[in-house]
Design an enzyme around this catalytic site. Structure first.
Site, PDB file in Angstrom:
ATOM      1  N   ALA A   1     151.826 -37.700  39.170  1.00 29.93           N
ATOM      2  CA  ALA A   1     152.306 -37.499  40.550  1.00 29.93           C
ATOM      3  C   ALA A   1     151.476 -36.392  41.203  1.00 29.93           C
ATOM      4  CB  ALA A   1     153.797 -37.150  40.555  1.00 29.93           C
TER       5      ALA A   1
ATOM      6  N   PHE B   1     154.993 -22.732  42.158  1.00 30.44           N
ATOM      7  CA  PHE B   1     155.568 -23.933  42.766  1.00 30.44           C
ATOM      8  C   PHE B   1     155.179 -25.115  41.888  1.00 30.44           C
ATOM      9  CE2 PHE B   1     154.869 -27.339  46.075  1.00 30.44           C
ATOM     10  CZ  PHE B   1     156.125 -27.359  46.670  1.00 30.44           C
TER      11      PHE B   1
ATOM     12  N   GLU C   1     147.012 -28.338  47.946  1.00 23.96           N
ATOM     13  CA  GLU C   1     148.022 -28.364  49.032  1.00 23.96           C
ATOM     14  C   GLU C   1     147.832 -29.597  49.925  1.00 23.96           C
ATOM     15  OE1 GLU C   1     149.670 -24.875  50.651  1.00 23.96           O
ATOM     16  OE2 GLU C   1     149.137 -23.638  48.911  1.00 23.96           O
TER      17      GLU C   1
HETATM   18  N1  COS Z   1     158.858 -32.273  56.747  1.00 27.17           N
HETATM   19  C1  COS Z   1     160.124 -32.694  56.547  1.00 27.17           C
HETATM   20  N2  COS Z   1     160.432 -33.849  55.921  1.00 27.17           N
HETATM   21  C2  COS Z   1     159.414 -34.604  55.486  1.00 27.17           C
HETATM   22  C3  COS Z   1     158.063 -34.232  55.660  1.00 27.17           C
HETATM   23  C4  COS Z   1     157.797 -33.010  56.324  1.00 27.17           C
HETATM   24  N3  COS Z   1     156.552 -32.574  56.517  1.00 27.17           N
HETATM   25  N4  COS Z   1     157.282 -35.177  55.129  1.00 27.17           N
HETATM   26  C5  COS Z   1     158.089 -36.128  54.651  1.00 27.17           C
HETATM   27  N5  COS Z   1     159.386 -35.782  54.853  1.00 27.17           N
HETATM   28  C6  COS Z   1     160.586 -36.541  54.506  1.00 27.17           C
HETATM   29  C7  COS Z   1     160.571 -37.879  55.229  1.00 27.17           C
HETATM   30  O1  COS Z   1     161.162 -37.783  56.506  1.00 27.17           O
HETATM   31  C8  COS Z   1     161.366 -38.743  54.305  1.00 27.17           C
HETATM   32  O2  COS Z   1     162.739 -38.495  54.496  1.00 27.17           O
HETATM   33  P1  COS Z   1     163.802 -39.733  54.601  1.00 27.17           P
HETATM   34  O3  COS Z   1     163.750 -40.384  53.271  1.00 27.17           O
HETATM   35  O4  COS Z   1     165.090 -39.041  54.871  1.00 27.17           O
HETATM   36  O5  COS Z   1     163.295 -40.591  55.697  1.00 27.17           O
HETATM   37  C9  COS Z   1     161.024 -38.213  52.920  1.00 27.17           C
HETATM   38  O6  COS Z   1     160.570 -36.860  53.132  1.00 27.17           O
HETATM   39  C10 COS Z   1     159.952 -39.021  52.239  1.00 27.17           C
HETATM   40  O7  COS Z   1     158.801 -38.975  53.054  1.00 27.17           O
HETATM   41  P2  COS Z   1     157.708 -40.116  53.062  1.00 27.17           P
HETATM   42  O8  COS Z   1     158.365 -41.443  53.139  1.00 27.17           O
HETATM   43  O9  COS Z   1     156.715 -39.760  54.102  1.00 27.17           O
HETATM   44  O10 COS Z   1     157.085 -39.950  51.593  1.00 27.17           O
HETATM   45  P3  COS Z   1     155.801 -40.579  50.947  1.00 27.17           P
HETATM   46  O11 COS Z   1     156.104 -40.899  49.548  1.00 27.17           O
HETATM   47  O12 COS Z   1     155.261 -41.672  51.822  1.00 27.17           O
HETATM   48  O13 COS Z   1     154.782 -39.333  50.863  1.00 27.17           O
HETATM   49  C11 COS Z   1     153.026 -37.857  51.526  1.00 27.17           C
HETATM   50  C12 COS Z   1     154.290 -38.632  51.900  1.00 27.17           C
HETATM   51  C13 COS Z   1     151.928 -38.731  50.955  1.00 27.17           C
HETATM   52  C14 COS Z   1     152.587 -37.275  52.837  1.00 27.17           C
HETATM   53  C15 COS Z   1     153.416 -36.751  50.515  1.00 27.17           C
HETATM   54  O14 COS Z   1     153.685 -37.307  49.265  1.00 27.17           O
HETATM   55  C16 COS Z   1     152.351 -35.673  50.347  1.00 27.17           C
HETATM   56  O15 COS Z   1     152.220 -34.772  51.188  1.00 27.17           O
HETATM   57  N6  COS Z   1     151.583 -35.748  49.265  1.00 27.17           N
HETATM   58  C17 COS Z   1     150.638 -34.687  48.927  1.00 27.17           C
HETATM   59  C18 COS Z   1     151.320 -33.657  48.113  1.00 27.17           C
HETATM   60  C19 COS Z   1     150.551 -32.409  48.047  1.00 27.17           C
HETATM   61  O16 COS Z   1     150.171 -31.823  49.046  1.00 27.17           O
HETATM   62  N7  COS Z   1     150.319 -31.973  46.837  1.00 27.17           N
HETATM   63  C20 COS Z   1     149.588 -30.751  46.653  1.00 27.17           C
HETATM   64  C21 COS Z   1     150.039 -30.096  45.427  1.00 27.17           C
HETATM   65  S1  COS Z   1     151.399 -29.069  45.670  1.00 27.17           S
HETATM   66  S2  COS Z   1     150.461 -27.343  45.922  1.00 27.17           S
END
Ligand code: COS
Length: 382
Positions: free
Chosen positions: A129, A122, A363
């Protein structure tokens, strides 16, 4: 699909025995070599471990989330590097396909992922980022019936083993945030795709993370996963699920650490008696056991909620936050109970102490989980 109780118990027993009798004796060697023997990987294939989460129609076991969590709790009896072998096929590497793949995409890839014939990765994180995963810069520019991908991904688990990557890339340069991101299935043999050397890490030797580089990699339009602009949302949905899987694993590792600490406390004598008879040692065991039970209850309840089709973004983040922090405290107390031996490599406790540190980071870090929990709680009004 929920297994009947008898079949489930047989599977759990088989995984428990595999973890304790087969994997555990290999832990030190795997850590030393930074590699898992191919014979072990083959046994994992034979047990069906690569396909725990994949629908039966494509050759997987199609476990319910609850059963998957129970399986990884058993796998937690062996060091985390072993789980990582199957981790991407079961979780973040396959679930985008399961959730958003076309029938043709599923038919092409899922049976081979489920059997463990191929490994899948993945590719979301980039040098710029990490927690801000909507900031991906890897570009996917449409060119006729292809997209041309260019950019770099970082810390990609199992990249050096993988034959298939789910890649999040920006298709719309005018959308700097989440909505400009799309997901793609990119096979390893795509010209212009290259994999960096495995990073040297604090722990979890045997599990590898590498850079993945895209230099004008041409990807057919039919390899796009889901609609254009839906890649970020898909990645978040995949992570919602992955966070629960990791939480279950943290519970398993905690239980193993508690068992190791109890065995040592019963055997180790000081002041003329086993240290298990001292109340200050008992307090550490009690705190660890209480927290592990609390995490187990939270994980299983959230898994059942997910199995009922309910939203679990908040609860999965809470489970990941609590379980990953819990196992850190449990590992710390285990080192303390082992005393000097806890600091010595031969006993293996210091290795697990290092291994579990990653759970609070990958994650989604603890800080990101808190952010998700707070946002969702504020949205719900409590
Ligand atoms: N399920 C479905 N949709 C989701 C979601 C979820 N769990 N989380 C966010 N979305 C959607 C939102 O609804 C939004 O959609 P719209 O634009 O249609 O409203 C879109 O995705 C963007 O979401 P959001 O505005 O919350 O994005 P942010 O940039 O504020 O980021 C976080 C949110 C910080 C929570 C996210 O970037 C994150 O989880 N970061 C960590 C990443 C991670 O875990 N990395 C690990 C490495 S990968 S193994």
């Amino acid at each position: 699909m929920a297994l009947d109780v008898e079949t489930r118990d047989q599977l759990l027993e088989a995984v428990r025995r595999f973890a304790t009798e087969r994997l555990r004796p290999l832990e030190a060697q795997v850590a030393e070599d930074d590699a898992i023997p191919e014979a072990v990987v083959q046994e994992m294939r034979d047990l069906g471990l690569f396909g725990l989460s994949i629908p039966e129609a494509y050759g997987g076991l199609e476990l319910s989330m609850e059963d998957e969590c129970r399986v990884v709790m058993e796998l937690g009896r062996a060091s985390p590097a072993f789980r990582s072998v199957i981790g991407t096929n079961v979780g973040i590497g396959s679930q985008g396909l399961v959730m958003a793949g076309t029938e043709a995409q599923k038919q092409t890839w899922l049976p081979r992922i489920a059997s463990g014939e191929i490994v899948t990765s993945f590719a979301l994180t980039e040098p710029e980022a990490g927690s801000d995963s909507a900031a991906v810069r890897t570009r996917a520019i449409r060119d006729g019936d292809h997209y041309v991908l260019s950019g770099a991904k970082r810390y990609i688990t199992n990249a050096d083993q993988a034959s298939l990557f789910t890649v999040m890339a920006r298709t719309d340069p005018n959308q700097p945030g989440a909505r400009g991101v799309s997901a793609f299935l990119v096979p390893l043999d795509s010209p212009g795709l290259s994999i960096g050397k495995p990073e040297r890490k604090m722990g979890q030797q045997g599990a590898h993370v590498c850079d993945v580089i895209f230099e004008d990699v041409r990807v057919p339009v039919e390899n796009r996963l889901g609609a254009e602009g839906e890649g970020f949302r898909l990645a978040m949905q995949v992570l919602d699920r992955g966070r629960l899987h990791i939480s279950g694993f943290c519970v398993g590792v905690a239980q193993r650490l508690i068992e190791d600490a109890v065995a040592y406390a019963n055997e180790r004598r000081q002041f003329g008696q086993p240290i298990a008879s001292f109340q200050l040692v008992q307090a550490m065991i009690a705190d660890s056991k209480t927290e592990a039970l609390a995490a187990r209850a939270l994980v299983l309840e959230t898994a059942r909620q997910r199995d009922r089709g309910e939203a679990t973004t908040l609860e999965a983040a809470a489970a990941k936050l609590f379980a990953s922090e819990m196992v850190g405290r449990v590992a710390d107390r285990a080192v303390q109970i082992f005393g000097g031996a806890g600091y010595i490599a031969e006993y293996g406790i210091e290795r697990l102490y290092r291994d579990v540190r990653l759970f609070r980071i990958y994650e989604g870090s603890s800080e990101i989980q808190r952010l998700v929990i707070a946002r969702e709680t504020l949205k719900r009004g409590g």
